[in-house]
Write an enzyme that holds these catalytic residues in place. Sequence first.
Site, short mmCIF file in Angstrom:
data_model
loop_
_atom_site.label_atom_id
_atom_site.label_comp_id
_atom_site.label_asym_id
_atom_site.label_seq_id
_atom_site.Cartn_x
_atom_site.Cartn_y
_atom_site.Cartn_z
N MET A 1 -20.13 37.63 18.29
CA MET A 1 -21.34 37.08 18.88
C MET A 1 -21.46 35.63 18.50
O MET A 1 -21.75 35.32 17.35
CB MET A 1 -22.59 37.83 18.44
CG MET A 1 -23.71 37.65 19.46
SD MET A 1 -25.32 37.09 18.85
CE MET A 1 -25.03 35.40 18.44
N GLU A 2 -21.17 34.77 19.46
CA GLU A 2 -21.41 33.36 19.19
C GLU A 2 -22.02 32.73 20.43
O GLU A 2 -21.74 33.16 21.55
CB GLU A 2 -20.16 32.62 18.69
CG GLU A 2 -18.93 32.75 19.53
CD GLU A 2 -17.67 32.17 18.84
OE1 GLU A 2 -17.65 31.90 17.63
OE2 GLU A 2 -16.68 31.99 19.55
N ILE A 3 -22.88 31.77 20.19
CA ILE A 3 -23.49 31.02 21.28
C ILE A 3 -23.20 29.57 20.95
O ILE A 3 -23.60 29.09 19.89
CB ILE A 3 -25.01 31.26 21.37
CG1 ILE A 3 -25.30 32.77 21.46
CG2 ILE A 3 -25.61 30.52 22.57
CD1 ILE A 3 -26.78 33.10 21.48
N TYR B 1 -23.19 25.07 17.43
CA TYR B 1 -22.65 26.41 17.22
C TYR B 1 -23.73 27.32 16.64
O TYR B 1 -24.33 27.00 15.61
CB TYR B 1 -21.46 26.32 16.25
CG TYR B 1 -20.71 27.62 16.07
CD1 TYR B 1 -19.72 28.00 16.96
CD2 TYR B 1 -21.00 28.47 15.00
CE1 TYR B 1 -19.03 29.20 16.79
CE2 TYR B 1 -20.30 29.66 14.82
CZ TYR B 1 -19.32 30.01 15.72
OH TYR B 1 -18.64 31.20 15.56
#
Length: 372
Positions: free
Chosen positions: A270-272, A213
Amino acid sequence: MAKFAYRPIGIVVLIFLVAVMLYNSRLYYRPSPQPLDMPEVHGDSKASEPKVSEGLIQEGTANAVMLMLARNSELEGAVSSVKQLEEKFNRRYRYPWVFLNEEPFTDEFRQQVAAVTSSNVSFGLIPHEDWFQPDWIDEEKAKAGRDVLVKQNIIYGDSVSYRNMCRFQSRAFYKQELVLPYRWYWRVEPHVAFHCDMDFDPFAYLHNNKKVYGFNLAVYEWMETIPSLWATVKEFVRLHPQYIAPNNSMEFISDDDGSKYNGCHYWSNMEIADMEFWRGAAYTAYVNYLEGTGGFYYERWGDAPVHTMGVSLFLPKDKIHFFDQIGYTHEPHSHCPQDLDFRAEHCRCQPGRSIDWLDYSCYPKWFYMQRR
Ligand code: GDP
Ligand code: MN
């Protein structure tokens, strides 16, 4: 006479130097082997598969998707976000885009968005049950819950569609037909800003560093929106203690070893991340349990605290990565890279707007937790 005594020594030194040069030139001009990571190009399908060496993947070859949930009315903001990310990152890597909506996207939306990327673009319609308030929710109770938040002047207090969105982002985006083929995603929203040229692939970075994450901003939640969430999560944990990860991030979300939630959450706009985690046994059991309580509608549980509690409890803390090098703004918060050399060379952002070390940021808590 003494002058000439040095001549034989000079000649010996010269011969020695010439010998060394000749020997070295053999080394220098020895035909070099083929570089190991050079892709074999025979026009067969293997050429497009990820090139794996010892479990590592090369940049641009992750099984990843750029993912945006949006309304037709957000066309301008969607185009703006896509255009920036294409210019600053994706034109080098060409990851596909997937857009999701509970209403069909208009032709205009499709055309204008597709026009600003050269990557593959698809548009998905979210199934009714993944989006709308389920029939078993007691609407009277839900309305009473909304009224409580309206009285407290809480943002989106009255909004059912916002609750639909939070529930969808908590438990359904990673199961959408267009998203299922992918493992990694970058969540992008309309009307956000990216400040840095990226010459690295964050998907490959996470994969190669065995992270799950990635986040960029972390802030405190409006506690009025989640009065019973932490108690619900603790009850889930009591029933399923096997899901708790050793070396987890309890310290990030609680200041008293789990008694109270401190409100810290990764800002999920905003997450990758690796969807294998969301699709896995622990998170699936967890969100099913949350869903059963109706809290997404009776209160206003955000997908950010839901994701954060899951990630914090069911993953070891070293699986979570802070992407300093992604300069990002989703109003009202901004992150401008702390890395001075990178910022100078790659970014246009105002360090003074960066919230990392401000008192309403949870980044310091994360930072010190990771170093303990
Ligand atoms: P905030 O960031 O919490 O203020 O919420 P946003 O309004 O930005 O919504 C979060 C994300 O969900 C954005 O990508 C929006 O485009 C999307 N979104 C919010 N509400 C809806 C909705 O009713 N329908 C669709 N299709 N997308 C929505
Ligand atoms: Mn937003």
